[in-house]
Design a protein around this motif. Structure first.
Motif, PDB file in Angstrom:
ATOM      1  N   MET A 129      19.883 -48.595 -77.273  1.00  0.00           N
ATOM      2  CA  MET A 129      20.657 -49.376 -78.188  1.00  0.00           C
ATOM      3  C   MET A 129      21.624 -48.454 -78.924  1.00  0.00           C
ATOM      4  O   MET A 129      21.260 -47.354 -79.284  1.00  0.00           O
ATOM      5  CB  MET A 129      19.752 -50.078 -79.205  1.00  0.00           C
ATOM      6  CG  MET A 129      18.689 -50.950 -78.589  1.00  0.00           C
ATOM      7  SD  MET A 129      17.557 -51.625 -79.829  1.00  0.00           S
ATOM      8  CE  MET A 129      18.485 -53.051 -80.329  1.00  0.00           C
ATOM      9  N   GLU A 130      22.836 -48.921 -79.124  1.00  0.00           N
ATOM     10  CA  GLU A 130      23.833 -48.151 -79.851  1.00  0.00           C
ATOM     11  C   GLU A 130      24.114 -48.802 -81.195  1.00  0.00           C
ATOM     12  O   GLU A 130      24.217 -50.022 -81.295  1.00  0.00           O
ATOM     13  CB  GLU A 130      25.144 -48.062 -79.065  1.00  0.00           C
ATOM     14  CG  GLU A 130      25.088 -47.092 -77.931  1.00  0.00           C
ATOM     15  CD  GLU A 130      26.457 -46.811 -77.339  1.00  0.00           C
ATOM     16  OE1 GLU A 130      27.488 -47.096 -77.984  1.00  0.00           O
ATOM     17  OE2 GLU A 130      26.492 -46.291 -76.218  1.00  0.00           O
ATOM     18  N   TYR A 131      24.227 -47.964 -82.217  1.00  0.00           N
ATOM     19  CA  TYR A 131      24.532 -48.422 -83.556  1.00  0.00           C
ATOM     20  C   TYR A 131      25.734 -47.648 -84.063  1.00  0.00           C
ATOM     21  O   TYR A 131      25.802 -46.429 -83.912  1.00  0.00           O
ATOM     22  CB  TYR A 131      23.343 -48.176 -84.501  1.00  0.00           C
ATOM     23  CG  TYR A 131      22.109 -48.929 -84.099  1.00  0.00           C
ATOM     24  CD1 TYR A 131      21.825 -50.164 -84.660  1.00  0.00           C
ATOM     25  CD2 TYR A 131      21.237 -48.412 -83.158  1.00  0.00           C
ATOM     26  CE1 TYR A 131      20.694 -50.870 -84.282  1.00  0.00           C
ATOM     27  CE2 TYR A 131      20.104 -49.108 -82.765  1.00  0.00           C
ATOM     28  CZ  TYR A 131      19.840 -50.334 -83.336  1.00  0.00           C
ATOM     29  OH  TYR A 131      18.727 -51.028 -82.960  1.00  0.00           O
ATOM     30  N   ASP A 166      15.342 -50.754 -87.093  1.00  0.00           N
ATOM     31  CA  ASP A 166      15.715 -51.944 -86.331  1.00  0.00           C
ATOM     32  C   ASP A 166      15.092 -51.920 -84.938  1.00  0.00           C
ATOM     33  O   ASP A 166      14.503 -52.892 -84.490  1.00  0.00           O
ATOM     34  CB  ASP A 166      17.234 -52.038 -86.243  1.00  0.00           C
ATOM     35  CG  ASP A 166      17.684 -53.334 -85.597  1.00  0.00           C
ATOM     36  OD1 ASP A 166      17.120 -54.398 -85.916  1.00  0.00           O
ATOM     37  OD2 ASP A 166      18.615 -53.272 -84.763  1.00  0.00           O
ATOM     38  N   ARG A 167      15.213 -50.784 -84.247  1.00  0.00           N
ATOM     39  CA  ARG A 167      14.690 -50.674 -82.880  1.00  0.00           C
ATOM     40  C   ARG A 167      13.176 -50.815 -82.820  1.00  0.00           C
ATOM     41  O   ARG A 167      12.620 -51.431 -81.935  1.00  0.00           O
ATOM     42  CB  ARG A 167      15.106 -49.353 -82.227  1.00  0.00           C
ATOM     43  CG  ARG A 167      14.706 -49.299 -80.733  1.00  0.00           C
ATOM     44  CD  ARG A 167      14.469 -47.892 -80.318  1.00  0.00           C
ATOM     45  NE  ARG A 167      13.497 -47.474 -79.400  1.00  0.00           N
ATOM     46  CZ  ARG A 167      12.247 -47.837 -79.215  1.00  0.00           C
ATOM     47  NH1 ARG A 167      11.719 -48.793 -79.875  1.00  0.00           N
ATOM     48  NH2 ARG A 167      11.462 -47.264 -78.362  1.00  0.00           N
ATOM     49  N   ASP A 182      11.402 -52.339 -85.064  1.00  0.00           N
ATOM     50  CA  ASP A 182      11.044 -53.562 -85.776  1.00  0.00           C
ATOM     51  C   ASP A 182      10.030 -53.273 -86.881  1.00  0.00           C
ATOM     52  O   ASP A 182       8.945 -53.866 -86.934  1.00  0.00           O
ATOM     53  CB  ASP A 182      10.515 -54.615 -84.799  1.00  0.00           C
ATOM     54  CG  ASP A 182      10.446 -55.992 -85.429  1.00  0.00           C
ATOM     55  OD1 ASP A 182      11.266 -56.269 -86.337  1.00  0.00           O
ATOM     56  OD2 ASP A 182       9.577 -56.789 -85.022  1.00  0.00           O
ATOM     57  N   THR A 183      10.403 -52.347 -87.754  1.00  0.00           N
ATOM     58  CA  THR A 183       9.536 -51.967 -88.856  1.00  0.00           C
ATOM     59  C   THR A 183      10.375 -51.740 -90.108  1.00  0.00           C
ATOM     60  O   THR A 183      11.578 -51.504 -90.030  1.00  0.00           O
ATOM     61  CB  THR A 183       8.716 -50.700 -88.512  1.00  0.00           C
ATOM     62  OG1 THR A 183       7.756 -50.486 -89.536  1.00  0.00           O
ATOM     63  CG2 THR A 183       9.590 -49.476 -88.376  1.00  0.00           C
ATOM     64  N   ASP A 184       9.753 -51.821 -91.248  1.00  0.00           N
ATOM     65  CA  ASP A 184      10.424 -51.565 -92.511  1.00  0.00           C
ATOM     66  C   ASP A 184      10.793 -50.081 -92.596  1.00  0.00           C
ATOM     67  O   ASP A 184       9.988 -49.229 -92.211  1.00  0.00           O
ATOM     68  CB  ASP A 184       9.479 -51.931 -93.660  1.00  0.00           C
ATOM     69  CG  ASP A 184      10.168 -51.862 -94.986  1.00  0.00           C
ATOM     70  OD1 ASP A 184      10.119 -50.780 -95.619  1.00  0.00           O
ATOM     71  OD2 ASP A 184      10.762 -52.872 -95.395  1.00  0.00           O
ATOM     72  N   PRO A 185      11.980 -49.750 -93.075  1.00  0.00           N
ATOM     73  CA  PRO A 185      12.381 -48.335 -93.163  1.00  0.00           C
ATOM     74  C   PRO A 185      11.401 -47.485 -93.971  1.00  0.00           C
ATOM     75  O   PRO A 185      11.187 -46.313 -93.662  1.00  0.00           O
ATOM     76  CB  PRO A 185      13.750 -48.369 -93.846  1.00  0.00           C
ATOM     77  CG  PRO A 185      14.267 -49.740 -93.605  1.00  0.00           C
ATOM     78  CD  PRO A 185      13.063 -50.643 -93.525  1.00  0.00           C
ATOM     79  N   THR A 186      10.770 -48.081 -94.974  1.00  0.00           N
ATOM     80  CA  THR A 186       9.829 -47.310 -95.788  1.00  0.00           C
ATOM     81  C   THR A 186       8.524 -47.020 -95.048  1.00  0.00           C
ATOM     82  O   THR A 186       7.735 -46.184 -95.496  1.00  0.00           O
ATOM     83  CB  THR A 186       9.521 -48.038 -97.115  1.00  0.00           C
ATOM     84  OG1 THR A 186       8.950 -49.323 -96.829  1.00  0.00           O
ATOM     85  CG2 THR A 186      10.788 -48.207 -97.950  1.00  0.00           C
TER      86      THR A 186
END
Length: 85
Positions: free
Chosen positions: A1-3, A21-22, A24-28
């Motif tokens: 995936m490209e961002y 995003d990739r 599928d988890t919270d950044p924290t």
């Protein structure tokens, strides 16, 4: 995936957002980025060097969390599954 790294967003923030995003988890919930790379050095590598932005060119690759990342010219973050050996 490209961002794409959004204007006025640091590369380190873009990395965390892309991996979040990739995976599928919270950044924290991700491990600290500093556990695999110096965030200040990463941002400095692609920082503007004058009146223009995005004038630093290059590619950096590293593993973070469960992903393999490649940052291209500080403008694109490519996120792939980490290869397990």
């Amino acid at each position: 995936m490209e961002y794409s790294v959004a204007e006025n967003t640091s590369v380190t923030v873009a990395v965390v957002e892309a991996v979040s995003d990739r995976e599928d988890t919270d950044p924290t919930s991700l491990p600290p980025l500093a556990s695999v790379i110096d965030p200040e050095a990463l941002d400095a590598l692609f920082a503007a060097t004058g009146e223009t932005t995005g004038d630093r060119r290059g590619t950096v690759s590293f593993d973070y969390s469960e992903s393999h990342l490649t940052i291209v010219d500080g403008q694109t973050v490519v996120v792939e599954p980490q290869l397990k050996l």
